[in-house]
Design a protein around this motif. Structure first.
Motif, mmCIF file in Angstrom:
data_model
loop_
_atom_site.group_PDB
_atom_site.id
_atom_site.type_symbol
_atom_site.label_atom_id
_atom_site.label_comp_id
_atom_site.label_asym_id
_atom_site.label_seq_id
_atom_site.Cartn_x
_atom_site.Cartn_y
_atom_site.Cartn_z
ATOM 1 N N MET A 1 0.817 -1.035 0.221
ATOM 2 C CA MET A 1 -0.034 -0.131 0.002
ATOM 3 C C MET A 1 0.923 1.353 -0.057
ATOM 4 N N ARG A 2 0.047 2.273 -0.480
ATOM 5 C CA ARG A 2 0.867 3.438 -0.737
ATOM 6 C C ARG A 2 1.016 4.959 0.451
ATOM 7 N N ARG A 3 0.943 4.634 1.366
ATOM 8 C CA ARG A 3 1.197 5.734 2.652
ATOM 9 C C ARG A 3 1.502 7.283 2.264
ATOM 10 N N VAL A 4 0.442 7.872 2.436
ATOM 11 C CA VAL A 4 0.359 9.286 1.862
ATOM 12 C C VAL A 4 0.250 9.679 2.917
ATOM 13 N N SER A 5 0.475 11.707 2.353
ATOM 14 C CA SER A 5 0.490 12.396 3.904
ATOM 15 C C SER A 5 -0.837 13.197 4.350
ATOM 16 N N PRO A 6 -1.412 13.804 5.424
ATOM 17 C CA PRO A 6 -2.950 13.694 5.244
ATOM 18 C C PRO A 6 -3.349 15.112 4.208
ATOM 19 N N GLU A 7 -2.573 15.706 3.286
ATOM 20 C CA GLU A 7 -3.082 16.911 2.546
ATOM 21 C C GLU A 7 -3.089 15.863 1.363
ATOM 22 N N GLU A 8 -2.147 14.384 1.245
ATOM 23 C CA GLU A 8 -2.834 13.690 -0.435
ATOM 24 C C GLU A 8 -3.848 13.065 -0.215
ATOM 25 N N ALA A 9 -3.762 12.973 1.550
ATOM 26 C CA ALA A 9 -4.988 11.801 1.284
ATOM 27 C C ALA A 9 -6.553 12.689 1.447
ATOM 28 N N ARG A 10 -6.371 13.773 1.267
ATOM 29 C CA ARG A 10 -7.803 14.778 2.076
ATOM 30 C C ARG A 10 -8.756 14.859 0.592
ATOM 31 N N ARG A 11 -7.245 14.700 -0.855
ATOM 32 C CA ARG A 11 -7.212 15.614 -1.657
ATOM 33 C C ARG A 11 -8.085 13.870 -2.799
ATOM 34 N N ILE A 12 -7.265 12.801 -2.435
ATOM 35 C CA ILE A 12 -7.631 11.282 -2.770
ATOM 36 C C ILE A 12 -9.182 10.773 -2.669
ATOM 37 N N ALA A 13 -9.115 11.005 -1.031
ATOM 38 C CA ALA A 13 -10.976 11.174 -1.076
ATOM 39 C C ALA A 13 -11.735 11.581 -1.100
ATOM 40 N N ILE A 14 -11.598 12.817 -1.729
ATOM 41 C CA ILE A 14 -12.439 14.171 -3.161
ATOM 42 C C ILE A 14 -12.758 13.528 -3.831
ATOM 43 N N ARG A 15 -11.759 13.200 -4.763
ATOM 44 C CA ARG A 15 -11.124 12.219 -5.726
ATOM 45 C C ARG A 15 -11.931 11.609 -5.926
ATOM 46 N N ALA A 16 -11.970 10.289 -5.312
ATOM 47 C CA ALA A 16 -12.055 8.741 -4.636
ATOM 48 C C ALA A 16 -13.576 9.310 -4.836
ATOM 49 N N GLN A 17 -14.094 10.316 -4.274
ATOM 50 C CA GLN A 17 -15.845 10.153 -3.715
ATOM 51 C C GLN A 17 -16.703 11.247 -5.007
ATOM 52 N N LEU A 18 -15.955 11.052 -6.062
ATOM 53 C CA LEU A 18 -16.419 12.391 -7.039
ATOM 54 C C LEU A 18 -17.119 13.522 -6.011
ATOM 55 N N LEU A 19 -16.016 14.214 -5.564
ATOM 56 C CA LEU A 19 -16.786 15.475 -5.216
ATOM 57 C C LEU A 19 -15.772 16.822 -5.416
ATOM 58 N N ASP A 20 -15.267 15.902 -6.743
ATOM 59 C CA ASP A 20 -13.925 17.789 -7.109
ATOM 60 C C ASP A 20 -15.151 17.850 -9.022
ATOM 61 N N GLY A 21 -16.139 17.518 -9.115
ATOM 62 C CA GLY A 21 -16.438 17.596 -10.264
ATOM 63 C C GLY A 21 -16.603 17.352 -10.746
ATOM 64 N N THR A 22 -16.408 16.080 -11.508
ATOM 65 C CA THR A 22 -16.123 14.879 -12.040
ATOM 66 C C THR A 22 -17.043 14.375 -12.726
ATOM 67 N N ALA A 23 -18.497 14.100 -11.413
ATOM 68 C CA ALA A 23 -19.524 13.344 -11.602
ATOM 69 C C ALA A 23 -19.705 13.443 -12.834
ATOM 70 N N THR A 24 -21.130 12.451 -14.129
ATOM 71 C CA THR A 24 -21.404 12.744 -14.738
ATOM 72 C C THR A 24 -22.327 12.241 -14.856
ATOM 73 N N SER A 25 -22.780 11.479 -13.850
ATOM 74 C CA SER A 25 -24.143 10.914 -14.571
ATOM 75 C C SER A 25 -24.096 10.144 -13.620
ATOM 76 N N ILE A 26 -26.150 9.443 -13.188
ATOM 77 C CA ILE A 26 -26.518 8.892 -11.554
ATOM 78 C C ILE A 26 -25.331 7.987 -11.773
ATOM 79 N N LEU A 27 -25.511 6.984 -13.599
ATOM 80 C CA LEU A 27 -24.971 5.301 -12.573
ATOM 81 C C LEU A 27 -24.064 5.701 -12.774
ATOM 82 N N ASP A 28 -22.671 5.933 -12.972
ATOM 83 C CA ASP A 28 -21.994 5.967 -13.021
ATOM 84 C C ASP A 28 -21.584 6.501 -11.097
#
Length: 340
Positions: A1-28
């Motif tokens: 597993m890749r260990r990351v800093s708290p700052e990286e972890a925040r960004r990764i968590a938000i991107r993984a949860q599609l809260l970065d504006g990249t969500a495109t459809s309900i189904l996806d």
């Protein structure tokens, strides 16, 4: 597993949860998140709808119903909405028979004591389904003392038990009430997966959807997680949003303590009845207590804490989503900056 800093972890968590504006459809979005939690509380909007709005912005909620009840690309089970691709994994949990928990033992005893009533319900569904629970006569016997959740609705208890075991399925809604039918007429065929394998695969899906997890060695990122800048997008989060559902994880990740206070006596609440965290970029910066008055088509802001200087952006989007024509806020709301 890749260990990351708290700052990286925040960004990764938000991107993984599609809260970065990249969500495109309900189904996806549902496929990416893994599931949506269902809850009847709709002070603003039902959480299954609000979670999608946080990612997609205003959208047509009828599309969610269409995906569930017409196209069957999603299905409802155990108070969650799942992508149909995961039905085989969920069926492994439906088949599970355990006496580890008291509620599991109560369910087995209830079915044993009400075997004839179970046969009646299944026969009626076969003949007449889909049906509401109140359309079924009730001559069952409760085998434990009710604490008020179900009241005297033994039919609802039976259907919940059979639903959990994959015998009946929720196949729609009528005036907000669940419609029931035999699962064999609703669910498609799937491969049989062992419970241990299903649990492992579902856990892997959850980890991927969350992006990071906290261990004794620090934050670990999922192998497929991607880091990168997060746009300064502003939104509010449902109390049931998976980014903050684990309150301790959210506090460690964002240095933001959040608790839902609906069930806390009013005099003991620190904030309010239904308070939503506010996400700006990769930080939780504040919280507001909104309420939708559907009669007057107004979004009312009953309270605001933290840095809510950009909340107007999210409020405008929220109002458009719930069909409100006006927003009523506390005086000086846009400049409210109260220390956490």
């Amino acid at each position: 597993m890749r260990r990351v800093s708290p700052e990286e972890a925040r960004r990764i968590a938000i991107r993984a949860q599609l809260l970065d504006g990249t969500a495109t459809s309900i189904l996806d979005t549902v496929r990416r998140l893994g599931f949506l939690q269902i809850d009847p509380i709709s002070t603003v909007a039902p959480p299954q709808q609000l979670v999608l709005w946080s990612r997609l912005g205003p959208y047509d909620v009828s599309e969610l119903d269409r995906l569930l009840w017409e196209e069957k690309k999603l299905f409802e089970w155990n108070a969650y909405i799942w992508p149909i691709e995961d039905l085989g994994l969920v069926r492994a949990r439906m088949r599970r028979r355990s006496t580890r928990y008291a509620w599991e033992r109560r369910g087995t005893e209830f079915l044993r004591e009400n075997a004839s009533y179970k046969r009646y319900v299944l026969r009626e569904l076969e003949r007449n389904g889909p049906m509401l629970s109140r359309e079924l006569a009730d001559d069952s016997v409760r085998t434990w003392k009710s604490h008020g959740w179900y009241g005297s609705r033994n039919t609802a208890v039976l259907l919940e038990i059979l639903h959990a075991r994959g015998v009946v399925a929720v196949v729609g809604r009528r005036n907000g009430q669940r419609l029931w039918d035999l699962s064999e007429r609703w669910y498609p065929e799937t491969e049989t997966i062992a419970l241990r394998d299903a649990d492992r695969l579902l856990a892997e899906k959850r980890f991927r959807a969350l992006g990071v997890r906290l261990t004794r060695k620090g934050w670990e990122a999922h192998p497929n997680a991607s880091d990168g800048s997060v746009p300064e997008r502003v939104t509010f989060l449902s109390p049931f949003d998976r980014l903050i559902h684990d309150r301790d994880r959210a506090e460690a990740l964002f240095d933001f303590r959040y608790r839902l206070e609906m069930y806390v006596p009013k005099a003991k609440r620190e904030y309010g009845y239904y308070v939503l965290p506010m996400l700006a970029g990769d930080r939780l910066v504040g919280r507001i207590e909104p309420r939708v008055d559907r009669k007057t088509k107004t979004v009312e802001v009953l309270g605001a804490w933290g840095d809510t200087s950009r909340a107007d952006e999210a409020l405008a989007s929220l109002a458009a989503f719930v069909g409100a024509e006006r927003i009523r806020t506390t005086p000086g709301f846009s400049q409210t900056r109260v220390p956490e």
